[in-house]
Design an enzyme around this catalytic site. Structure first.
Site, mmCIF file in Angstrom:
data_model
loop_
_atom_site.group_PDB
_atom_site.id
_atom_site.type_symbol
_atom_site.label_atom_id
_atom_site.label_comp_id
_atom_site.label_asym_id
_atom_site.label_seq_id
_atom_site.Cartn_x
_atom_site.Cartn_y
_atom_site.Cartn_z
ATOM 1 N N GLY A 1 0.766 -1.263 0.124
ATOM 2 C CA GLY A 1 -0.031 0.189 0.067
ATOM 3 C C GLY A 1 1.090 0.970 -0.401
ATOM 4 C CG HIS B 1 -0.913 1.490 7.415
ATOM 5 N ND1 HIS B 1 0.118 1.227 8.187
ATOM 6 C CD2 HIS B 1 -0.182 2.261 6.596
ATOM 7 C CE1 HIS B 1 1.230 1.766 8.259
ATOM 8 N NE2 HIS B 1 0.651 2.200 6.679
ATOM 9 C CD GLU B 2 -1.399 2.920 2.594
ATOM 10 O OE1 GLU B 2 -0.800 3.319 2.630
ATOM 11 O OE2 GLU B 2 -0.271 1.906 2.803
ATOM 12 C CB CYS C 1 4.999 2.467 7.650
ATOM 13 S SG CYS C 1 4.451 3.873 6.229
ATOM 14 C CG LEU C 2 6.374 0.859 1.591
ATOM 15 C CD1 LEU C 2 5.670 1.419 -0.211
ATOM 16 C CD2 LEU C 2 7.328 -0.234 1.530
ATOM 17 C CG HIS D 1 -0.174 7.142 4.962
ATOM 18 N ND1 HIS D 1 1.359 7.811 5.989
ATOM 19 C CD2 HIS D 1 1.224 5.809 5.297
ATOM 20 C CE1 HIS D 1 2.264 6.776 5.890
ATOM 21 N NE2 HIS D 1 2.174 5.441 5.988
ATOM 22 C CD GLN E 1 2.719 5.814 2.823
ATOM 23 O OE1 GLN E 1 2.040 5.214 2.528
ATOM 24 N NE2 GLN E 1 4.160 5.799 2.852
#
Length: 170
Positions: free
Chosen positions: A46, A134-135, A92-93, A138, A51
């Site tokens: 994701g 989660h996304e 997480c990225l 962000h 991000q």
């Protein structure tokens, strides 16, 4: 398509609240294509536009094993279904190499626009439901470490600062 740079915690730009996409045009479609390439290259499941330092309400997700089922969420709205929550280990990225259990709604209803601007609605559970939530966080400027205790969050901050120093020294 292009691979975009991913912001890393504690970069303050990750705390920016994203604005709605007014119309799905070629620029938004190009952003979606670049985000998908970036997510797959990272590799991740994701990625939110925040991000990659684009503060618009755009998310890409693919929880399939073979990266064959990309899901595009433009201007997503998520509603939990029921009160049931479950913890699941998240990464997480923007916070590489750190994972923690985060409790989230077990099932959600998602309303969004696809890459062509067509509205759709789905019910999601399990990994997909967790990933969506989660996304979506962000887009609100929230990171999964915000759900951790102050002690654990501080530990992650120290690890990330050390990582950034090592990358600068290299």
């Amino acid at each position: 398509m292009a691979t975009l740079p991913i912001l890393e915690f504690p970069d303050e730009r990750l705390r920016t609240k994203a604005v709605a996409v007014e119309s799905v045009d070629d620029e938004v479609r190009q952003l979606v294509a670049d985000m998908l390439e970036t997510m797959y290259t990272a590799p991740g499941i994701g990625l939110a536009a925040t991000q990659v330092d684009v503060h618009r309400r755009v998310i890409v997700i693919d929880v399939s094993e073979d990266q064959s089922t990309p899901l595009v969420l433009i201007n997503p709205e998520v509603t939990p279904i029921g009160e049931e929550r479950e913890p699941m280990q998240e990464g997480c990225l923007s916070i590489p190499e750190y994972f923690a259990d985060v409790p989230r709604a077990l099932r959600v209803n998602l309303k969004a626009l696809d890459r062509d601007g067509t509205p759709y609605e789905i019910e999601a559970d399990g990994l997909l439901a967790h990933c969506i939530q989660h996304e979506l966080d962000h887009l609100e400027g929230v990171l999964f470490v915000d759900y951790l205790s102050p002690l654990k969050r501080d530990r992650v901050l120290k690890k990330m600062n050390k990582r950034h120093r090592q990358m600068q020294d290299a």
